[in-house]
Design a protein around this motif. Structure first.
Motif, mmCIF file in Angstrom:
data_model
loop_
_atom_site.group_PDB
_atom_site.id
_atom_site.type_symbol
_atom_site.label_atom_id
_atom_site.label_comp_id
_atom_site.label_asym_id
_atom_site.label_seq_id
_atom_site.Cartn_x
_atom_site.Cartn_y
_atom_site.Cartn_z
ATOM 1 N N ALA A 86 0.835 -1.208 0.000
ATOM 2 C CA ALA A 86 0.000 0.000 0.000
ATOM 3 C C ALA A 86 0.866 1.254 0.000
ATOM 4 O O ALA A 86 0.590 2.205 -0.740
ATOM 5 C CB ALA A 86 -0.938 -0.018 1.207
ATOM 6 N N LEU A 87 1.901 1.259 0.796
ATOM 7 C CA LEU A 87 2.803 2.414 0.844
ATOM 8 C C LEU A 87 3.559 2.574 -0.473
ATOM 9 O O LEU A 87 3.683 3.686 -0.995
ATOM 10 C CB LEU A 87 3.783 2.279 2.005
ATOM 11 N N LEU A 88 4.037 1.493 -1.027
ATOM 12 C CA LEU A 88 4.756 1.535 -2.303
ATOM 13 C C LEU A 88 3.876 2.108 -3.406
ATOM 14 O O LEU A 88 4.326 2.892 -4.245
ATOM 15 C CB LEU A 88 5.214 0.127 -2.691
ATOM 16 N N ASN A 89 2.613 1.761 -3.402
ATOM 17 C CA ASN A 89 1.695 2.121 -4.479
ATOM 18 C C ASN A 89 0.920 3.414 -4.227
ATOM 19 O O ASN A 89 0.247 3.909 -5.131
ATOM 20 C CB ASN A 89 0.711 0.960 -4.698
ATOM 21 N N ASP A 90 1.015 3.982 -3.049
ATOM 22 C CA ASP A 90 0.241 5.173 -2.684
ATOM 23 C C ASP A 90 0.617 6.367 -3.571
ATOM 24 O O ASP A 90 1.764 6.800 -3.573
ATOM 25 C CB ASP A 90 0.499 5.512 -1.217
ATOM 26 N N PRO A 91 -0.341 6.915 -4.315
ATOM 27 C CA PRO A 91 -0.030 8.044 -5.197
ATOM 28 C C PRO A 91 0.324 9.324 -4.440
ATOM 29 O O PRO A 91 0.894 10.249 -5.015
ATOM 30 C CB PRO A 91 -1.313 8.229 -6.017
ATOM 31 N N ALA A 93 2.239 9.215 -1.631
ATOM 32 C CA ALA A 93 3.501 8.960 -0.930
ATOM 33 C C ALA A 93 4.665 9.222 -1.882
ATOM 34 O O ALA A 93 4.472 9.558 -3.052
ATOM 35 C CB ALA A 93 3.527 7.525 -0.408
ATOM 36 N N ASN A 94 5.851 9.060 -1.384
ATOM 37 C CA ASN A 94 7.054 9.368 -2.172
ATOM 38 C C ASN A 94 7.740 8.141 -2.738
ATOM 39 O O ASN A 94 8.948 8.158 -2.945
ATOM 40 C CB ASN A 94 8.040 10.165 -1.315
#
Length: 138
Positions: A86-91, A93-94
């Motif tokens: 989820a963090l990797l794919n969060d638009p 997030a960085n």
């Protein structure tokens, strides 16, 4: 009656203590994350050119990520991996999701920015893969 309640409580505690807190290793999940990593980093190299010319590739990559997320979502005791995806794919997030949004909005990215983000994103993919490879193998 009290004795039955204590026995029931003890059996619940024992069965909970013996259940896994993390999912078992899954070869398909490991193959997915390593394959997506290679595709993502390769596509990121193209971000020095106009986003529009790579929109179909971005869509295909996002589809692959969404398939991996969906697959992992249905594995028991896989919350840590799911949160990492989820963090990797969060638009917002960085990481990868944010990189793809920035590329789309700016149309192009500088080579220095791409190099910096590739290191961060590769590390994130490696963290997911490392977690998977360290899970108990049956």
């Amino acid at each position: 009656m009290k004795k039955i309640a204590y026995c029931l409580l003890a059996s619940i505690l024992i069965s909970t203590a013996c259940s896994p807190i993390i999912s078992n290793f899954d070869r398909f999940a490991y193959k997915q994350i390593t394959s997506i990593k290679v595709d993502a980093l390769s596509l990121m190299d193209e971000a020095t050119t106009d986003y529009a010319s790579h929109a179909a590739e971005v869509k295909a990559l996002q589809s692959d990520i969404n398939k991996a997320i969906e697959y992992n979502k249905h594995r028991l005791h896989n919350d840590i991996t799911n949160n990492m995806y989820a963090l990797l794919n969060d638009p917002k997030a960085n990481l990868l999701g944010g990189f793809l949004v920035k590329w789309q909005n700016d149309r192009k990215c500088s080579p220095a920015y791409i190099t910096d983000k590739k290191k961060q994103i590769a590390f994130s993919f490696d963290q997911i893969a490392d977690l998977e490879i360290r899970k108990i193998k049956h």
